[in-house]
Design an enzyme around this catalytic site. Structure first.
Site, PDB file in Angstrom:
ATOM      1  N   GLU A   1      52.103  56.368  25.261  1.00 22.14           N
ATOM      2  CA  GLU A   1      51.341  56.937  26.382  1.00 22.14           C
ATOM      3  C   GLU A   1      51.355  55.972  27.564  1.00 22.14           C
ATOM      4  O   GLU A   1      50.621  56.166  28.533  1.00 22.14           O
ATOM      5  CB  GLU A   1      49.905  57.241  25.971  1.00 22.14           C
ATOM      6  CG  GLU A   1      49.813  58.141  24.749  1.00 22.14           C
ATOM      7  CD  GLU A   1      48.419  58.702  24.538  1.00 22.14           C
ATOM      8  OE1 GLU A   1      47.928  59.407  25.419  1.00 22.14           O
ATOM      9  OE2 GLU A   1      47.827  58.415  23.485  1.00 22.14           O
TER      10      GLU A   1
ATOM     11  N   ARG B   1      53.893  52.521  29.580  1.00 25.78           N
ATOM     12  CA  ARG B   1      55.225  52.185  30.097  1.00 25.78           C
ATOM     13  C   ARG B   1      55.966  51.163  29.231  1.00 25.78           C
ATOM     14  O   ARG B   1      55.431  50.091  28.933  1.00 25.78           O
ATOM     15  CB  ARG B   1      55.090  51.632  31.511  1.00 25.78           C
ATOM     16  CG  ARG B   1      54.769  52.702  32.550  1.00 25.78           C
ATOM     17  CD  ARG B   1      54.364  52.125  33.860  1.00 25.78           C
ATOM     18  NE  ARG B   1      53.113  51.402  33.745  1.00 25.78           N
ATOM     19  CZ  ARG B   1      51.907  51.956  33.721  1.00 25.78           C
ATOM     20  NH1 ARG B   1      51.782  53.262  33.804  1.00 25.78           N
ATOM     21  NH2 ARG B   1      50.825  51.227  33.598  1.00 25.78           N
TER      22      ARG B   1
ATOM     23  N   GLY C   1      47.331  54.920  26.468  1.00 23.74           N
ATOM     24  CA  GLY C   1      47.403  55.580  27.779  1.00 23.74           C
ATOM     25  C   GLY C   1      47.400  54.584  28.915  1.00 23.74           C
ATOM     26  O   GLY C   1      46.435  53.861  29.113  1.00 23.74           O
TER      27      GLY C   1
ATOM     28  N   ALA D   1      44.460  51.410  25.840  1.00 25.44           N
ATOM     29  CA  ALA D   1      44.624  52.085  27.127  1.00 25.44           C
ATOM     30  C   ALA D   1      44.517  51.080  28.267  1.00 25.44           C
ATOM     31  O   ALA D   1      43.643  50.209  28.263  1.00 25.44           O
ATOM     32  CB  ALA D   1      43.566  53.170  27.282  1.00 25.44           C
TER      33      ALA D   1
ATOM     34  N   ASP E   1      43.066  44.953  23.215  1.00 28.27           N
ATOM     35  CA  ASP E   1      41.998  45.874  23.588  1.00 28.27           C
ATOM     36  C   ASP E   1      42.311  46.613  24.898  1.00 28.27           C
ATOM     37  O   ASP E   1      43.021  46.090  25.767  1.00 28.27           O
ATOM     38  CB  ASP E   1      40.687  45.107  23.784  1.00 28.27           C
ATOM     39  CG  ASP E   1      39.785  45.228  22.559  1.00 28.27           C
ATOM     40  OD1 ASP E   1      40.269  45.680  21.491  1.00 28.27           O
ATOM     41  OD2 ASP E   1      38.597  44.856  22.658  1.00 28.27           O
TER      42      ASP E   1
ATOM     43  N   GLY F   1      51.264  33.139  30.786  1.00 31.39           N
ATOM     44  CA  GLY F   1      50.429  31.982  31.074  1.00 31.39           C
ATOM     45  C   GLY F   1      48.943  32.172  30.815  1.00 31.39           C
ATOM     46  O   GLY F   1      48.151  31.243  31.024  1.00 31.39           O
TER      47      GLY F   1
ATOM     48  N   ARG G   1      40.942  40.259  22.916  1.00 31.57           N
ATOM     49  CA  ARG G   1      39.811  40.940  23.550  1.00 31.57           C
ATOM     50  C   ARG G   1      39.346  40.164  24.767  1.00 31.57           C
ATOM     51  O   ARG G   1      39.641  38.981  24.928  1.00 31.57           O
ATOM     52  CB  ARG G   1      38.629  41.013  22.585  1.00 31.57           C
ATOM     53  CG  ARG G   1      38.989  41.394  21.179  1.00 31.57           C
ATOM     54  CD  ARG G   1      37.766  41.510  20.311  1.00 31.57           C
ATOM     55  NE  ARG G   1      36.885  42.550  20.808  1.00 31.57           N
ATOM     56  CZ  ARG G   1      35.855  43.027  20.131  1.00 31.57           C
ATOM     57  NH1 ARG G   1      35.562  42.555  18.925  1.00 31.57           N
ATOM     58  NH2 ARG G   1      35.096  43.965  20.637  1.00 31.57           N
TER      59      ARG G   1
ATOM     60  N   ASN H   1      35.738  38.962  25.993  1.00 33.82           N
ATOM     61  CA  ASN H   1      34.316  38.888  25.661  1.00 33.82           C
ATOM     62  C   ASN H   1      33.534  39.471  26.843  1.00 33.82           C
ATOM     63  O   ASN H   1      33.642  38.991  27.968  1.00 33.82           O
ATOM     64  CB  ASN H   1      33.953  37.410  25.425  1.00 33.82           C
ATOM     65  CG  ASN H   1      32.505  37.242  25.030  1.00 33.82           C
ATOM     66  OD1 ASN H   1      31.622  37.905  25.576  1.00 33.82           O
ATOM     67  ND2 ASN H   1      32.267  36.355  24.080  1.00 33.82           N
TER      68      ASN H   1
END
Lengths: 395, 395, 395
Positions: free
Chosen positions: C265, C267, C282, C308, C323, C331, C371, C373
């Protein structure tokens, strides 16, 4: 009768000196698509040639021919739209006579249009009542579908500057249609014929529903321009030669576009303009005046990189980098180190560079790299590594 | 023989009182596309008219006509799909007789279908074996292609509420096809004929490969609805009148859509629903039940703005703003100042508003502005400036 | 004359033993589209069958038939493109004779092509001069349009590995065209005929302007592959069976693609490859070598989820999660807790896992959850919950 170019020029001057006459800002001859159910509804106007602040001689010939053909020619209004009649075509052809032999290739395109038109049977069949001459005398609120198209052509052909035209009223003028390729279909006609079309397997392939057509239905781009999917550029957009529009998340709305070689993989909203050498990364969003920009149209400078999935709601200068995933809105607080303040100040001597700035404070500031510090989440600005064409006046 | 509407009604009551009879939830008559290689494979079903919890009189006529024409009519199953025969059509026409003269425009659409069908040669050529009558008696797992299409029509026409239908089994029922416009082609047929088609320059233009068709191949949207590119809305999506779908990064999957005037420039995943007056910004993602939402379908409230490239994995209330580029997942920790707690609590008296909340805690909370503090990277919630239609019951 | 398969094999050996002979890397017979204005310009080459490191017997027959038909056959060059003549076709058919009866379905596809060709009138009308035999003897810089297409076919058919071919020179070899569906049109021809086409309502529907065609114009995907919009996959991309490409923000460029069942979904830029079982969410962006990747092509491992609107500019291992909304560039500084270091180290015994790493340090590291935070804005890495197929050698 006109036999020589001198006679033609004299004729034009004679027309232009008449009291009713007024030079149009733009004009052209269009083929129109009419409503399948309501033929008085103009759904689309296709101009083979548009004239914008040019070719006033042809304008004079057209207006004079309309008058001679008995059309109501009122040049005091902002727009004029007249049906093309056989008498109009004949009159034009007579006046254009000395130019007809050389009207080929890039020469005398309005004459080419008339010659071509003279070869079509205008009074019957598919062509009947489907040609119009259209003039805009004043850049006012759009009233007719034909004038709306003429303005969109002026923008998309590059003859009028982006943001330079009054497009108010255009959404009211244009009709929302179903389109099968480049052909508009009235939604009501489709509804009335849905049962018969579907049962007989003749329901048209609907490619979109919109008021505006697509750029590529009306405009031939430059040789080095690429548009990898027609839906990605609305009619009324302007693409400088060398622009590439990718088919992922890209979109260029009307009255928006590029001013040079630009790679477009993101969104250029209505009223936004991107400078030469810049790159709008995959999914990057340049916001329009209606959403998150404080009402100021966003300009992106030259040789600037908007990273993938970045978002810009305020002007960005030349030679800047907006990192992938970073959003700069007018009110975004951006932190600069002492070193960054000095480095950015150096190449922007006439701007006030401070340790804490808002997104909107970067208007006209060049050579900035916008990042999010991944250790503490802070949005920061540094000196970018992109080349800037320095303004000689400043140094 | 039926000559009057009273006789028609008596006939319908007589049919409905028979022991075998059962009112269908939905029904309709469809033209089908069959496999080019395997004609017993149904690739698509096109309904000119769908009935959903309505028009039980027509259902009775159809079911009775099928029985009279000798079809096996078993109303104890969840679905019934029968071939349309000349005998069936004749029987329907005889019963519908008093309504035929007035079956025009919006009146008596099922009768219009039958009249139209009676004018086509059914037993030979392109029409032979290509019409079906389809009934759904129980909203169970989808079994046939025809019933799958009937359910998708119910959703896309707005006759069934989003998320209200059992769509289990639909991926198994539908065949993956190559599509040239609205026409499905068996992939195997294409493979077998690739050499001949390519050498003779007759290879079809394949516009997509999918199990589902596109929304616009089957549904005519409202006059004020716009879909700027057909691929952006899958069949089975539902678009309330006034919805605009832009061609950049937008996509609306089946069983997802809008409940009012909504601007869609981002993704509405399967099972997600967006309330009236809201705006799904360019590249914004509303996640579906299969990815990052804890399995709860996401609803976006009314008059809410999802900024460009934002991402929502949990419900958002009315009058909210999710800033461009901000992601709220069910587990995202969101910090509120004392002032924000008070302001949001004020308009959400029945909710528990705290200084630290998770994304999922905002279910049903209105008037929230979600931002990322650009100085310290913290995701915060404040009172938004968007208008909320206050729930009178709460004040 | 060749009557038996033994005679055929002897003939092939005899050809292959000749001093001029050289086995091609790839070869095939193509139908070409020529310029409408400049017929010597090849705009597109359509191969019904491509051979890549295989079927050397057919190659020998083709090359020998060309020589017999009087064509200039120089196998010392990197590419060879010859016109197909009646004499060539006859010679091939004579040699292939023992295989003609069994050349059906999946058997002897090159023979099928020749048989089909023998049934077309080659010397006049639409077919005249429109067929070519194409050979690549060395994987060097692309010189001809025909060889460019043969390489793109090798990639898109899955016969050559992604990134394995020399594609230098391909942008120079291919012409930028307007396309109406799968048919290329010279931009100059369109310009010269714009007036006549528009006035007569015959202006073609232009679906794109590009040098490359679309994947689906040349390749039939596997039964369980889905491409919901043809513009989303450029020719030269490679899609493993089971790949799904959604129509929102997805795009797969040439020389990029998937190695197994993958949901796309977002590139996949040129040179990027995604492993089996992974999910490109997405609007997610996998950067190409030209933007933000330090020039190293990005590989995404197996069973990895790119959320996404995430963005990846560096390799990500197996069983990872990035995420939604998070960007990892080479970097990017990424912080790991003590616990995270231990957990990730445990499943990556041969990698050095530290409390602070750069994006590029995660090359080959599996089982990482990236992720941001949401309390302090820090980009962190934890042990992911996605399953990893553990490498037995390491345990």
């Amino acid at each position: 009768m006109i036999f020589t170019k001198e006679e033609f020029k004299a004729k034009v001057e004679e027309i232009q000196s008449q009291s009713w006459y007024r030079n149009p800002i733009g004009f052209g001859l269009a083929r129109v698509d009419r409503g399948q159910k309501n033929p008085e509804k103009i759904l689309q106007a296709t101009f083979p040639v548009v004239n914008w602040e040019e070719n006033y001689g042809s304008a004079a010939v057209f207006l004079n021919a309309l008058k001679e053909a008995g059309a109501a020619v009122d040049t005091t209004k902002t727009e004029l739209v007249c049906e093309v009649s056989d008498a109009f075509v004949e009159s034009c052809i007579e006046t254009f006579r000395p130019y007809i032999p050389e009207a080929k290739g890039e020469e005398h395109k309005n004459v080419q249009v008339l010659s071509q038109l003279a070869s079509l049977p205008l009074s019957s069949g598919l062509n009947a009542d489907n040609f119009k001459v259209v003039f805009i005398f004043e850049d006012a609120v759009v009233e007719s579908v034909e004038a709306a198209y003429l303005k969109l052509y002026a923008l998309s052909s590059g003859k009028a500057k982006l943001r330079s035209l009054n497009l108010n009223g255009i959404f009211g003028a244009l009709h929302n249609c179903a389109w099968t390729g480049s052909t508009p279909i009235e939604l009501d006609w489709l509804r009335e014929n849905e049962i018969a079309l579907k049962l007989s397997n003749k329901y048209p392939e609907i490619t979109m529903v919109d008021k505006f057509p697509r750029f590529l239905s009306h405009v031939i781009p430059a040789d080095n321009t690429r548009i990898l999917e027609t839906s990605k550029v609305r009619f009324g957009a302007q693409l400088a030669a060398g622009t590439t529009v990718m088919p992922g998340a890209a979109y260029i709305n009307f009255n928006a576009g590029t001013e040079g070689v630009v790679m477009v993989e993101g969104r250029i909203s209505s009223s936004a303009v991107v400078g030469a050498g810049s790159d709008v990364g995959g999914g990057a969003s340049i916001l329009g005046v209606l959403s998150g920009t404080d009402g100021v149209p966003v300009s992106i400078g030259e040789n600037t990189l908007l990273g993938a999935n970045s978002c810009t709601g305020t002007a960005i200068g030349d030679g800047c980098i907006l990192d992938a995933g970073v959003t700069i809105l007018p009110g975004t607080k951006i932190t600069l180190s002492e070193k960054a303040v000095a480095a950015i100040q150096e190449i922007n001597p006439d701007k006030e560079i401070k340790p804490l700035m808002r997104g909107m404070d970067f208007l006209g500031v060049n050579g900035v790299h916008f990042r999010q510090n991944s250790v503490n989440g802070q949005i920061i600005a540094m000196r970018s590594t992109r080349e800037i064409k320095l303004n000689a006046d400043l140094h």
